[in-house]
Write a protein that holds these residues in place. Structure first.
Motif, PDB file in Angstrom:
ATOM      1  N   ASP A 173      10.202 -10.772  -2.105  1.00 43.99           N
ATOM      2  CA  ASP A 173       8.746 -10.801  -2.289  1.00 43.99           C
ATOM      3  C   ASP A 173       8.183  -9.415  -2.592  1.00 43.99           C
ATOM      4  N   SER A 174       8.613  -8.408  -1.841  1.00 35.80           N
ATOM      5  CA  SER A 174       8.064  -7.066  -2.064  1.00 35.80           C
ATOM      6  C   SER A 174       8.491  -6.511  -3.419  1.00 35.80           C
ATOM      7  N   ALA A 175       9.730  -6.807  -3.834  1.00 34.12           N
ATOM      8  CA  ALA A 175      10.188  -6.326  -5.140  1.00 34.12           C
ATOM      9  C   ALA A 175       9.425  -7.018  -6.269  1.00 34.12           C
ATOM     10  N   ARG A 176       9.139  -8.301  -6.095  1.00 29.13           N
ATOM     11  CA  ARG A 176       8.352  -9.012  -7.109  1.00 29.13           C
ATOM     12  C   ARG A 176       6.939  -8.433  -7.204  1.00 29.13           C
ATOM     13  N   GLU A 177       6.343  -8.129  -6.063  1.00 26.81           N
ATOM     14  CA  GLU A 177       4.995  -7.538  -6.061  1.00 26.81           C
ATOM     15  C   GLU A 177       5.010  -6.166  -6.727  1.00 26.81           C
ATOM     16  N   LEU A 178       6.058  -5.386  -6.478  1.00 27.44           N
ATOM     17  CA  LEU A 178       6.185  -4.069  -7.084  1.00 27.44           C
ATOM     18  C   LEU A 178       6.240  -4.170  -8.603  1.00 27.44           C
ATOM     19  N   VAL A 179       7.092  -5.045  -9.091  1.00 26.50           N
ATOM     20  CA  VAL A 179       7.241  -5.184 -10.546  1.00 26.50           C
ATOM     21  C   VAL A 179       5.971  -5.750 -11.175  1.00 26.50           C
ATOM     22  N   ALA A 180       5.313  -6.681 -10.500  1.00 25.25           N
ATOM     23  CA  ALA A 180       4.060  -7.227 -11.026  1.00 25.25           C
ATOM     24  C   ALA A 180       3.005  -6.126 -11.147  1.00 25.25           C
ATOM     25  N   ALA A 181       2.956  -5.225 -10.154  1.00 26.27           N
ATOM     26  CA  ALA A 181       1.999  -4.118 -10.214  1.00 26.27           C
ATOM     27  C   ALA A 181       2.322  -3.168 -11.363  1.00 26.27           C
ATOM     28  N   LEU A 182       3.595  -2.892 -11.572  1.00 25.85           N
ATOM     29  CA  LEU A 182       4.009  -2.027 -12.683  1.00 25.85           C
ATOM     30  C   LEU A 182       3.601  -2.636 -14.023  1.00 25.85           C
ATOM     31  N   ARG A 183       3.745  -3.935 -14.146  1.00 26.26           N
ATOM     32  CA  ARG A 183       3.396  -4.603 -15.418  1.00 26.26           C
ATOM     33  C   ARG A 183       1.889  -4.598 -15.653  1.00 26.26           C
ATOM     34  N   ARG A 184       1.115  -4.502 -14.571  1.00 21.41           N
ATOM     35  CA  ARG A 184      -0.337  -4.407 -14.719  1.00 21.41           C
ATOM     36  C   ARG A 184      -0.790  -2.985 -15.029  1.00 21.41           C
TER      37      ARG A 184
END
Length: 306
Positions: A173-184
């Motif tokens: 979950d935390s890694a997915r949130e990290l990557v989602a933030a990077l893509r934003r």
């Protein structure tokens, strides 16, 4: 684990990539005269010019996002090497990319401890979210995803790095949130280390140049706070309990007034010392005393064999 040369799995396991360098795209920024001047600055740091090749390859990546054919040619020209010699180095190390990278490079450790604690699950989840596999870039150009063979942070497992900055003790979950933030377009602060920039910025830093526009920004990166919890647990417990390591015994000063005489005495003692049982010095009889063909691992076709 076996894998075909040049495959994603083979590259992840061995670190060797035998696939061809991807040709430059029409929109790739050219290597400017400034890049060539900076390459010469790097060369000037070394007594032998070819020693500058590694940081020069990082410099090329800082301009173009990967080691392009143009970058290989520039390094070869400035160092007096062949393109094959430059390519041999660029294809050996996994930090030199052979195809354009995304804005950020996300590396997921899948080595033993990280994998046991969920590293492979993180890799699988990010791969599914981004629609890519190892060493591939998302369609929007935001992220290049890769397996990493040990990031030397086992006390923080599972570990993910972004542009070589650490994000510790991750889960799916935390890694997915990290990557989602990077893509934003966001840049979440790393667990420890300097504030996040991007892949080209860190490549410039690795080339030996500041990636920051001014001294204040560079100093702020140095002074950035970071969490060092797991590594410092032992130190904190020792402080709470009033424990400390015993003092090291101090060596007595040498009583020999003449270092040369002392060295001569050591040499004399070594010459006269008895040899360990079952061994002889290699130069005593011009080489080993072991008869040919009787060494361990030979076929047994030595003296006395039929």
């Amino acid at each position: 684990m076996s894998a075909l040369p040049g495959s994603a799995e083979g590259t992840a396991v061995t670190g060797l990539d035998s696939s061809p360098v991807q040709p430059a795209s029409p929109d790739l920024p050219p290597l400017t005269e400034q890049a060539r001047l900076e390459a010469r600055q790097i060369i000037a740091r070394y007594p032998k010019a070819r020693s500058a090749l590694l940081p020069m390859l990082h410099l090329v990546q800082s301009y173009q996002g990967y080691v392009s054919p143009e970058g290989v040619a520039l390094c070869a020209e400035e160092l007096g090497l062949t393109k094959a010699e430059v390519g041999a180095v660029a294809t050996f190390y996994t930090m030199y990319k052979r195809r354009p990278t995304g804005r950020h490079l996300v590396s997921v450790c899948t080595n033993t401890l990280c994998s046991v604690l969920g590293g492979q699950r993180i890799m699988d989840a990010l791969s599914a979210d981004l629609g890519v596999h190892h060493d591939e870039t998302a369609a929007d150009g935001s992220i290049t995803l890769e397996h990493a063979e040990c990031l030397a942070a086992c006390d923080y497992a599972p570990v993910v790095t972004v542009d070589y900055e650490f994000y510790d003790q991750q889960d799916v979950d935390s890694a997915r949130e990290l990557v989602a933030a990077l893509r934003r377009g966001e840049k979440p602060p790393p667990t420890r280390g300097a504030p996040l920039t991007d892949f080209r910025g860190i490549s410039r830093q690795l080339a030996g140049f500041s990636q920051y526009d001014d001294v204040a920004a560079a100093q702020a990166a140095i002074d950035a706070p970071g969490a060092l919890g797991p590594t410092l647990v032992g130190l904190r417990l020792a402080a709470e309990r009033g424990e400390s390591a015993p003092e090291m015994p101090r060596s007595k000063p040498s009583s020999s007034p003449d270092p040369a005489a002392e060295a001569a005495g050591v040499e004399s003692a070594q010459r006269g010392a008895p040899e360990p049982s079952g061994r002889s010095l290699a130069d005593r009889n011009g080489g080993t005393d072991t008869p040919a063909g009787t060494e361990p691992g030979t076929s047994g076709q030595g003296p006395g064999k039929a």
